[in-house]
Design an enzyme around this catalytic site. Sequence first.
Site, PDB file in Angstrom:
ATOM      1  N   HIS A 169      29.353  33.828  50.489  1.00  0.00           N
ATOM      2  CA  HIS A 169      30.488  34.234  49.663  1.00  0.00           C
ATOM      3  C   HIS A 169      30.616  35.743  49.653  1.00  0.00           C
ATOM      4  O   HIS A 169      29.627  36.454  49.494  1.00  0.00           O
ATOM      5  CB  HIS A 169      30.310  33.735  48.221  1.00  0.00           C
ATOM      6  CG  HIS A 169      31.420  34.180  47.316  1.00  0.00           C
ATOM      7  ND1 HIS A 169      32.651  33.574  47.300  1.00  0.00           N
ATOM      8  CD2 HIS A 169      31.501  35.194  46.421  1.00  0.00           C
ATOM      9  CE1 HIS A 169      33.430  34.189  46.425  1.00  0.00           C
ATOM     10  NE2 HIS A 169      32.754  35.172  45.883  1.00  0.00           N
TER      11      HIS A 169
ATOM     12  N   ASP B 198      36.589  27.882  34.316  1.00  0.00           N
ATOM     13  CA  ASP B 198      36.625  29.273  34.790  1.00  0.00           C
ATOM     14  C   ASP B 198      38.060  29.746  34.953  1.00  0.00           C
ATOM     15  O   ASP B 198      38.394  30.886  34.640  1.00  0.00           O
ATOM     16  CB  ASP B 198      35.873  29.411  36.124  1.00  0.00           C
ATOM     17  CG  ASP B 198      36.128  30.786  36.726  1.00  0.00           C
ATOM     18  OD1 ASP B 198      35.697  31.775  36.118  1.00  0.00           O
ATOM     19  OD2 ASP B 198      36.783  30.871  37.779  1.00  0.00           O
TER      20      ASP B 198
ATOM     21  N   ARG C 265      40.597  36.339  30.196  1.00  0.00           N
ATOM     22  CA  ARG C 265      39.924  37.640  30.356  1.00  0.00           C
ATOM     23  C   ARG C 265      40.862  38.670  30.953  1.00  0.00           C
ATOM     24  O   ARG C 265      40.839  39.849  30.594  1.00  0.00           O
ATOM     25  CB  ARG C 265      38.694  37.475  31.261  1.00  0.00           C
ATOM     26  CG  ARG C 265      37.555  36.724  30.593  1.00  0.00           C
ATOM     27  CD  ARG C 265      36.515  36.271  31.620  1.00  0.00           C
ATOM     28  NE  ARG C 265      36.025  37.375  32.433  1.00  0.00           N
ATOM     29  CZ  ARG C 265      35.653  37.264  33.711  1.00  0.00           C
ATOM     30  NH1 ARG C 265      35.688  36.092  34.323  1.00  0.00           N
ATOM     31  NH2 ARG C 265      35.239  38.316  34.364  1.00  0.00           N
TER      32      ARG C 265
ATOM     33  N   SER D 134      31.479  33.443  36.586  1.00  0.00           N
ATOM     34  CA  SER D 134      32.759  32.975  37.122  1.00  0.00           C
ATOM     35  C   SER D 134      32.623  32.659  38.616  1.00  0.00           C
ATOM     36  O   SER D 134      32.990  31.572  39.085  1.00  0.00           O
ATOM     37  CB  SER D 134      33.813  34.071  36.890  1.00  0.00           C
ATOM     38  OG  SER D 134      34.970  33.835  37.638  1.00  0.00           O
TER      39      SER D 134
ATOM     40  N   LYS E 289      32.081  28.467  40.595  1.00  0.00           N
ATOM     41  CA  LYS E 289      32.882  27.885  41.677  1.00  0.00           C
ATOM     42  C   LYS E 289      32.008  27.563  42.891  1.00  0.00           C
ATOM     43  O   LYS E 289      32.184  26.552  43.566  1.00  0.00           O
ATOM     44  CB  LYS E 289      34.022  28.844  42.046  1.00  0.00           C
ATOM     45  CG  LYS E 289      35.085  28.906  40.947  1.00  0.00           C
ATOM     46  CD  LYS E 289      36.090  30.009  41.151  1.00  0.00           C
ATOM     47  CE  LYS E 289      35.561  31.342  40.672  1.00  0.00           C
ATOM     48  NZ  LYS E 289      36.555  32.400  40.490  1.00  0.00           N
TER      49      LYS E 289
HETATM   50  N1  URA Z   1      36.194  37.093  40.884  1.00  0.00           N
HETATM   51  C1  URA Z   1      35.983  35.951  40.211  1.00  0.00           C
HETATM   52  O1  URA Z   1      36.014  34.868  40.782  1.00  0.00           O
HETATM   53  N2  URA Z   1      35.718  36.014  38.899  1.00  0.00           N
HETATM   54  C2  URA Z   1      35.657  37.181  38.230  1.00  0.00           C
HETATM   55  O2  URA Z   1      35.403  37.170  37.028  1.00  0.00           O
HETATM   56  C3  URA Z   1      35.900  38.378  38.930  1.00  0.00           C
HETATM   57  C4  URA Z   1      36.172  38.296  40.274  1.00  0.00           C
END
Ligand code: URA
Length: 438
Positions: free
Chosen positions: A82, A161, A168, A183, A187
């Site tokens: 990632h 999320d 946020r 976050s 995923k």
């Molecule tokens: N990318 C994400 O997936 N989440 C975040 O909180 C910031 C960047």
Amino acid sequence: MRTVELIQKKRDGQRLSRAELEFLIDGYVRGEIPDYQMAAWAMAVFFQGMEPEETTDLTLIMASSGDTLDLSAIRGIKVDKHSTGGVADTTTLVVAPLVASTGVPVAKMSGRGLGHTGGTIDKLESIPGFRTALSPQEFISQVNSIGVSVVGQTGELAPADKLLYALRDVTATIESIPLIASSIMSKKIASGADAFVLDVKVGRGAFMKDEEKAVALARAMVQIGTLAGKTTVALVTDMNQPLGRAIGNALEVKEAILTLQGQGPERLTEVCLQLSTEMLLLAGAAATASEARVKLERNLRSGLALEKFKEWLAAQGGDPRVAEDVSLLPQAKFQADVVAPRSGYVQEIDPLALGVTAMHLGAGRETKDSLIDLAVGLELQVSAGDHVEKGGVLARIHASTQEHLGAALSEAGQAFRLGDTQPEAKPLIYRKITAEDV
Ligand code: URA
Ligand code: CA
């Protein structure tokens, strides 16, 4: 349990238990806890932080808030890679077939681009016929038969999320390390891999602008992965200049092909090799980094990695002939060159400015729902440190209209700083963070 007491507890710097976090997150997803209370909790986290176990609990709760992918039907250790997002960063298109060519399965879900950074799924869609939406069964059986598949997000991954991120975004609570780390990792964990290699970008073109913050984010994510039972390593890599030379979807596919032919830009090739090395190590396919490196370099040289790329395209309906003839990729109607206003050494190339230029050309999305143009973008003709003569070409712009072309020429010109002396080479990999470091 009362929401207000949990907010108060976090406000006063205490750790919330798993049950308390579940109450908050599950209640928020069900619509029983209002935005204003979640926002107050997020702001409390912003100021007070979270304990590693608390961050891990939050991650796992968000990971299980929606669909999760079960990759157990795929043989072997599944390692995911990632990146936190960069410019001219086409590593996935290189790493996926390269790693798969050594026999390590790559089952990857990727995203679309947003803002000045590109997304793998958009790039893949510039290959004629390529399908990025496979059913979970097709995805898994493709990995079992040819060793690689990359698809867009299937189903609803980590909806908690998604909701929390949107909240946020409008409450000035994005920039919290535990919230960012949970976050991203929620995923990743929902998408089913056994182990993770993270590429945390740092610099002007990255989400994290300074090294200290990038390292803190890398540590937080490695800590979550480790506590969740998934071996995780992170490389903190440079994004103070574009990684490769191509920015824009089809142009980046072309660059990935060049790199798989062993003729890619040096810095892009090196990051791909280092990330792939970590993936082979986590998959148990090599005992040492140098053994992994030898295998990977051999597969680039012999053409095995490129063969795997073609096999992968064909399996997902794409035209594998693009690997031999890049003119089969979408082409923009207009081209023009950004030229040097003076002679000198290229001091800096601003990745953010070029990413934004590419977005204005139509290569990237200004908002989640923008339509993009797969053919447009720009190709750098120089790297930082190169010498250019006045009038020499710095970059070639690919545009779909004359208006876009003109605007991009002047916008992209601002991204280059020329000077009299040769600048020192910038580092490429700043740090490697493993479970031992956290
Ligand atoms: N990318 C994400 O997936 N989440 C975040 O909180 C910031 C960047
Ligand atoms: Ca739950």
